[in-house]
Design a protein around this motif. Structure first.
Motif, PDB file in Angstrom:
ATOM      1  N   CYS A 154       0.816  -1.220   0.000  1.00  0.00           N
ATOM      2  CA  CYS A 154       0.000   0.000   0.000  1.00  0.00           C
ATOM      3  C   CYS A 154       0.846   1.265   0.000  1.00  0.00           C
ATOM      4  O   CYS A 154       0.390   2.316  -0.469  1.00  0.00           O
ATOM      5  CB  CYS A 154      -0.924   0.013   1.222  1.00  0.00           C
ATOM      6  N   GLU A 155       2.066   1.200   0.529  1.00  0.00           N
ATOM      7  CA  GLU A 155       2.906   2.386   0.629  1.00  0.00           C
ATOM      8  C   GLU A 155       3.455   2.826  -0.730  1.00  0.00           C
ATOM      9  O   GLU A 155       3.956   3.948  -0.862  1.00  0.00           O
ATOM     10  CB  GLU A 155       4.062   2.121   1.585  1.00  0.00           C
ATOM     11  N   TYR A 156       3.355   1.969  -1.735  1.00  0.00           N
ATOM     12  CA  TYR A 156       3.950   2.266  -3.040  1.00  0.00           C
ATOM     13  C   TYR A 156       2.912   2.585  -4.111  1.00  0.00           C
ATOM     14  O   TYR A 156       3.248   2.737  -5.282  1.00  0.00           O
ATOM     15  CB  TYR A 156       4.810   1.077  -3.498  1.00  0.00           C
ATOM     16  N   ARG A 157       1.662   2.676  -3.707  1.00  0.00           N
ATOM     17  CA  ARG A 157       0.589   3.005  -4.639  1.00  0.00           C
ATOM     18  C   ARG A 157      -0.264   4.106  -4.029  1.00  0.00           C
ATOM     19  O   ARG A 157      -0.352   4.225  -2.815  1.00  0.00           O
ATOM     20  CB  ARG A 157      -0.273   1.761  -4.921  1.00  0.00           C
ATOM     21  N   ASN A 158      -0.914   4.885  -4.888  1.00  0.00           N
ATOM     22  CA  ASN A 158      -1.757   5.940  -4.334  1.00  0.00           C
ATOM     23  C   ASN A 158      -3.056   5.338  -3.793  1.00  0.00           C
ATOM     24  O   ASN A 158      -3.316   4.148  -3.938  1.00  0.00           O
ATOM     25  CB  ASN A 158      -2.004   7.057  -5.355  1.00  0.00           C
ATOM     26  N   PHE A 159      -3.870   6.180  -3.188  1.00  0.00           N
ATOM     27  CA  PHE A 159      -5.050   5.690  -2.488  1.00  0.00           C
ATOM     28  C   PHE A 159      -6.011   4.927  -3.404  1.00  0.00           C
ATOM     29  O   PHE A 159      -6.677   3.986  -2.968  1.00  0.00           O
ATOM     30  CB  PHE A 159      -5.796   6.861  -1.830  1.00  0.00           C
ATOM     31  N   ILE A 160      -6.088   5.322  -4.672  1.00  0.00           N
ATOM     32  CA  ILE A 160      -7.002   4.646  -5.600  1.00  0.00           C
ATOM     33  C   ILE A 160      -6.381   3.365  -6.143  1.00  0.00           C
ATOM     34  O   ILE A 160      -7.056   2.336  -6.275  1.00  0.00           O
ATOM     35  CB  ILE A 160      -7.380   5.578  -6.769  1.00  0.00           C
ATOM     36  N   GLN A 161      -5.099   3.386  -6.446  1.00  0.00           N
ATOM     37  CA  GLN A 161      -4.432   2.216  -7.022  1.00  0.00           C
ATOM     38  C   GLN A 161      -4.386   1.026  -6.066  1.00  0.00           C
ATOM     39  O   GLN A 161      -4.203  -0.119  -6.504  1.00  0.00           O
ATOM     40  CB  GLN A 161      -3.001   2.589  -7.431  1.00  0.00           C
ATOM     41  N   ASN A 162      -4.569   1.263  -4.783  1.00  0.00           N
ATOM     42  CA  ASN A 162      -4.507   0.172  -3.811  1.00  0.00           C
ATOM     43  C   ASN A 162      -5.723  -0.745  -3.852  1.00  0.00           C
ATOM     44  O   ASN A 162      -5.667  -1.872  -3.348  1.00  0.00           O
ATOM     45  CB  ASN A 162      -4.362   0.738  -2.394  1.00  0.00           C
ATOM     46  N   ILE A 163      -6.814  -0.277  -4.445  1.00  0.00           N
ATOM     47  CA  ILE A 163      -8.062  -1.037  -4.394  1.00  0.00           C
ATOM     48  C   ILE A 163      -7.926  -2.462  -4.963  1.00  0.00           C
ATOM     49  O   ILE A 163      -8.281  -3.442  -4.285  1.00  0.00           O
ATOM     50  CB  ILE A 163      -9.203  -0.275  -5.099  1.00  0.00           C
ATOM     51  N   PRO A 164      -7.412  -2.661  -6.183  1.00  0.00           N
ATOM     52  CA  PRO A 164      -7.439  -4.029  -6.745  1.00  0.00           C
ATOM     53  C   PRO A 164      -6.646  -5.047  -5.936  1.00  0.00           C
ATOM     54  O   PRO A 164      -7.124  -6.166  -5.709  1.00  0.00           O
ATOM     55  CB  PRO A 164      -6.850  -3.838  -8.149  1.00  0.00           C
ATOM     56  N   HIS A 165      -5.450  -4.689  -5.489  1.00  0.00           N
ATOM     57  CA  HIS A 165      -4.655  -5.718  -4.805  1.00  0.00           C
ATOM     58  C   HIS A 165      -5.152  -5.979  -3.381  1.00  0.00           C
ATOM     59  O   HIS A 165      -4.936  -7.067  -2.836  1.00  0.00           O
ATOM     60  CB  HIS A 165      -3.164  -5.354  -4.799  1.00  0.00           C
ATOM     61  N   LEU A 166      -5.845  -5.025  -2.779  1.00  0.00           N
ATOM     62  CA  LEU A 166      -6.373  -5.251  -1.435  1.00  0.00           C
ATOM     63  C   LEU A 166      -7.520  -6.247  -1.423  1.00  0.00           C
ATOM     64  O   LEU A 166      -7.892  -6.763  -0.361  1.00  0.00           O
ATOM     65  CB  LEU A 166      -6.839  -3.927  -0.818  1.00  0.00           C
ATOM     66  N   GLU A 167      -8.095  -6.550  -2.587  1.00  0.00           N
ATOM     67  CA  GLU A 167      -9.159  -7.554  -2.649  1.00  0.00           C
ATOM     68  C   GLU A 167      -8.631  -8.970  -2.519  1.00  0.00           C
ATOM     69  O   GLU A 167      -9.369  -9.886  -2.152  1.00  0.00           O
ATOM     70  CB  GLU A 167      -9.895  -7.443  -3.984  1.00  0.00           C
TER      71      GLU A 167
END
Length: 373
Positions: A58-71
Motif C-alpha cells: 500500500c505504501e507504493y501506490r496511491n489511495f485509488i491504485q490500492n483497491i485491486p490488490h487489497l481484494e
C-alpha cells in the motif's frame, strides 16, 4: 488433511501431527497438534504460508491504485475488504460519498456477504461428510455471483468500492432481478435448515463440541459469528454504523451456547437477515443521483491518521491508515477477523477429540489468506 505423524521422544504415548498446509481443507494453514491417544493435549497454530505483504504494498501506490490488490486476501468477499479501506481514506481526505452511492455500497456489501458465507458453508458441509451441503451452497452462490457481475462487471473480484463511492451505478432492471433472486433464495434457506441444521447427525457432531464461553470469547477478542455464537450480540453495523446502516432496521443474530453448532448456525441466521437488509436498501435507495464523488487525479488530504472498520463475513475488518499529506499512504495496518478468531483454535482444541478437530476448526470461520495478508 495432509497429516504428518512423529513420535515424541520424551513420552511414547504422545504423537505430533502436522495438519496442513498443503491440503485444501486446512486452507493453506498449518497447525501442529499433540495427541495422547485420541485426545488433543497441545495445539500450535502456524500461519504465514500465504503472506502477500499487502500492508507494505500500500505504501507504493496511491489511495485509488490500492483497491485491486487489497481484494486478494478475501477474493470471495472483496467488496467488504475494500469497504473499510475506502471509509478510512475518505476520512483522511475529506471526501463525501453521495447518498445513492452509500446505498449501492451497502447492497454490494450484503450480496458479497452471501457469497462468502455460502462458500464457507459449502466447505463446512463437506467437512462433516454432508456432500449435499457442499453442492447446494456452491450452486446457490452463483445466484449472487451473477448479481454482482451485473452490478460490477466482474464475477469474483470487483474493484467496485473506491474512495468517494462506487465505480458505476446499478444497471436497468437490477432491482427486480435482485428481488426475484432473493425470494427464491429465502425458500432455499428453509431447505438448508431442514436438511442440514435440523439433521440429527449434524447436531450430534456439533452440539456441545468446542464450547467457547462468553467470558472466554471476550477475553480472547474473537469477532463476528464466533463472538455472537457465545452470547455477545455485537455487530459493527449496529455498534458503529457506517454510510446508511443507521437507517436500516435489522436484528443482530446471536446464540448463547457457544458450541460448534451455534458458530455454524449464526452465519445462517446472518444470511437470512441479510436478505431482509437488501430488500430495505433497494426500497429506500434514491431513484437518482450521483454514485461517487468527483475526485482529483491523485486525491490527498492533510497529514493525519484514521481507523475505520466494517462488519465483514468474518467479523470486524478495519484499516488504520497514516497519511503524510502525499497521494500515497505512509502506513497501512489491516485488522482482520480471521486472525483474531485463530486465537480461539488452541483454546478449543486442547482437550477435544481428534475426530472433532475439523468441526471445531472450520466453525471458527477462519480464512488463512486474510489472516496472513
Amino acid at each position: 488433511m495432509g497429516i504428518q505423524i512423529t513420535k515424541e521422544s520424551e513420552d511414547d504415548r504422545l504423537m505430533t501431527l502436522s495438519v496442513g498446509p498443503q491440503h485444501p481443507g486446512s486452507g493453506h494453514f498449518r497447525f501442529v497438534v499433540k495427541l495422547d491417544g485420541d485426545y488433543i493435549v497441545h495445539c500450535d497454530p502456524d500461519p504465514g504460508y500465504v503472506h502477500r505483504g499487502e500492508e507494505k504494498m500500500c505504501e507504493y501506490r496511491n489511495f485509488i491504485q490500492n483497491i485491486p490488490h487489497l481484494e486478494r486476501p478475501v477474493i470471495h468477499d472483496s467488496t467488504n475488504i475494500t469497504y473499510s479501506y475506502s471509509l478510512a481514506v475518505e476520512e483522511l481526505t475529506g471526501i463525501q460519498v453521495p447518498r445513492r452511492g452509500q446505498f449501492i455500497r451497502a447492497i454490494a456489501s450484503e450480496l458479497n456477504r452471501q457469497i462468502y458465507t455460502l462458500y464457507w458453508l459449502a466447505i463446512y458441509g463437506i467437512f462433516l461428510g454432508h456432500s449435499t451441503m457442499f453442492m447446494w451452497p456452491t450452486g446457490d452462490r452463483e445466484l449472487f455471483i451473477d448479481l454482482m457481475e451485473a452490478l460490477t462487471g466482474a464475477r469474483v473480484t470487483h474493484a467496485f468500492n473506491i474512495p468517494g463511492g462506487v465505480r458505476n451505478d446499478i444497471p436497468n432492471g437490477f432491482k427486480d432481478r435482485c428481488l426475484r433472486q432473493i425470494s427464491y433464495y429465502e425458500k432455499r434457506l428453509k431447505e438448508y435448515e431442514d436438511i442440514f441444521y435440523n439433521n440429527p447427525l449434524v447436531r450430534q457432531r456439533t452440539e456441545g463440541v468446542g464450547i467457547l464461553t462468553k467470558e472466554d470469547a471476550i477475553g480472547l477478542g474473537v469477532t463476528g459469528s464466533v463472538l455472537r455464537a457465545s452470547g455477545v450480540p455485537y455487530d459493527i453495523r449496529k455498534a458503529e454504523p457506517y454510510d446508511i446502516y443507521n437507517e436500516i432496521d435489522f436484528k443482530v443474530q446471536y446464540m448463547q451456547t457457544g458450541d460448534s453448532f451455534a458458530r455454524a448456525y449464526v452465519p445462517f441466521l446472518d444470511m437470512r437477515e441479510s436478505c431482509h437488509i437488501v430488500r430495505q436498501l433497494l426500497d429506500k435507495m434514491p431513484e437518482s443521483g450521483e454514485v461517487r464523488a468527483k475526485l482529483q487525479a491523485n486525491p490527498r488530504g492533510p497529514p493525519g491518521e484514521a481507523y475505520r472498520r466494517v462488519e465483514s463475513g468474518r467479523g470486524a475488518l478495519g484499516y488504520y491508515i497514516i497519511s503524510d499529506g502525499s497521494p500515497k499512504p505512509y502506513r497501512v495496518k489491516i485488522s482482520v477477523g480471521s486472525f483474531r478468531n485463530m486465537l480461539a483454535l488452541p483454546h478449543l482444541l486442547v482437550g477435544a477429540k481428534m475426530g472433532d478437530m475439523p468441526v471445531i476448526y472450520w466453525a471458527l470461520n477462519y480464512w488463512p489468506v486474510e489472516a496472513d495478508r
